[in-house]
Design a protein around this motif. Structure first.
Motif: not given
Ligand code: ADP
Ligand code: MG
Length: 341
Positions: A10-14, A17-20, A109-123
């Motif tokens: 998960s660390k690598r995944l994160l 996520m954050i960088n690419s 009307s819900l937008i979310g689906q992938f469960g990754v968008g939140f982590y973009s804030c670590f960019m």
């Protein structure tokens, strides 16, 4: 309060996520606002079936330059301790997708689906603190994380249900993260990506006051709604005046002359979409240059996905302008591209 570790993968995944995943750091705000909108949608849905009185739903943005903190709060459904753990502690876990599956008929009307968008804030943030109180519960909890190092959850206070996401921005370097605290930037990002979120996105802004006879009279703080909420293409054709279409066209596509023709389309079938197209009255000034980008703007459930999607137009109609909005596109994970629809 125990610090829990992300598993090694998960660390690598994160990190990935954050960088690419995203080409553009600024989309973090789109993701956080979309989550807030989803949370309000869910509560809105529940209050319809519970017979609860409607409340004033809103998404509030606050920028604190002194602490370099950008905060987005909603008064939506909120998260319990276990939901904070499941949704924010597990990459690619989407509570919204689960909700959509359960409540299929209303949840389109819900937008979310992938469960990754939140982590973009670590960019853009070195630390993220989420305080949330679930609808119907009296306790609130605080989730905090500095990214790959892990996260912790502890009891907290929150007056009403909903979620507050506070981003402590990274230090300025090559990138000037403090720009995200500027009213101008926030306004630009909200109107660019989240203009058609269905709930008001508000911010306190300082305005020059004037006396009745027009003299400067100090400053005042006012709450402003930054988004326009209902896109013109979602309104009934008969209810939109030509002027409204024309001003939408000139704002959106930086055109001086009104369009020669306006075309609207509402399709329901294998793919459901709404389109609003314009035939410009003159060729775009850069039409014959390499810089000209042909294509239409593509929205998914009111959220901007692509500025110029070439595939929506045959080559010979490259001069046309317009928007296409569809809630059933298969987007790739960054929501920046389509997957061959
Ligand atoms: P997605 O939105 O694609 O589901 P995210 O990574 O953006 O994925 O968010 C993960 C999950 O966290 C969401 O599905 C939702 O269950 C939960 N969540 C995120 N932000 C909020 C919020 N403001 N209020 C309530 N739940 C939220
Ligand atoms: Mg999301």
């Amino acid at each position: 309060m125990a610090l829990k570790q992300f598993k090694a993968e998960s660390k690598r995944l994160l990190d990935l996520m954050i960088n690419s995943i995203y080409t553009n750091k600024e989309i973090f705000l789109r993701e956080i606002i979309s989550n807030a909108s989803d949370a309000i949608d869910k509560l809105h849905f529940i209050s319809l079936t519970d017979g609860e009185a409607a409340r004033d739903f809103a998404i509030r943005i606050e920028a604190d330059k002194a602490t370099r903190t950008l905060t987005v709060s909603d008064n939506g459904i909120g998260m319990s301790e276990s939901e904070l753990e499941a949704n924010l502690g597990t990459i690619a876990k989407s509570g919204t997708l689960d909700f959509k599956r359960k409540e299929a008929e209303t949840a389109e009307s819900l937008i979310g689906q992938f469960g990754v968008g939140f982590y973009s804030c670590f960019m853009v943030a070195e630390e993220v603190v989420v305080i949330s109180r679930k609808y119907g519960e009296s306790e609130a909890h605080k989730w905090s994380s500095k990214g790959a190092g892990g996260y912790s959850i502890e009891p907290a206070e929150r007056e009403e249900c909903g979620t507050t996401v506070a981003l402590k921005l990274k230090a300025d370097g090559d990138e000037k993260y403090s720009d995200y605290l500027e009213e101008y930037t926030i306004r630009r990002l909200v109107t660019h990506y989240s203009d058609y979120i269905r709930y008001p996105i508000t911010m306190e802004v300082e305005r020059e006051k004037t006396t009745e006879d027009g003299k400067p009279d100090g400053k005042e703080v006012v709450v402003e709604t930054l988004n326009s909420m209902v896109p013109v293409w979602k309104r009934k054709k008969g209810e939109v005046t030509d002027e409204e279409y024309n001003s939408f066209y000139s704002d959106k596509f930086a055109a001086y002359e009104p369009p020669a023709k306006i075309i609207t389309a509402n399709m329901e079938g294998a793919v459901t979409y709404t389109a609003l197209l314009f035939v410009p009255s003159a060729p775009p000034y850069d039409y014959y240059t390499k810089n000209f980008k042909r294509g239409l703007q593509l929205y998914s459930s009111g959220v901007l996905i692509m500025d110029t999607c070439e595939k929506l137009l045959p080559d010979y109609l490259g001069f046309m302008r317009g928007v296409v909005d569809s809630s059933d596109l298969s987007l790739n994970i960054s929501r920046e591209m389509l997957q061959h629809d």
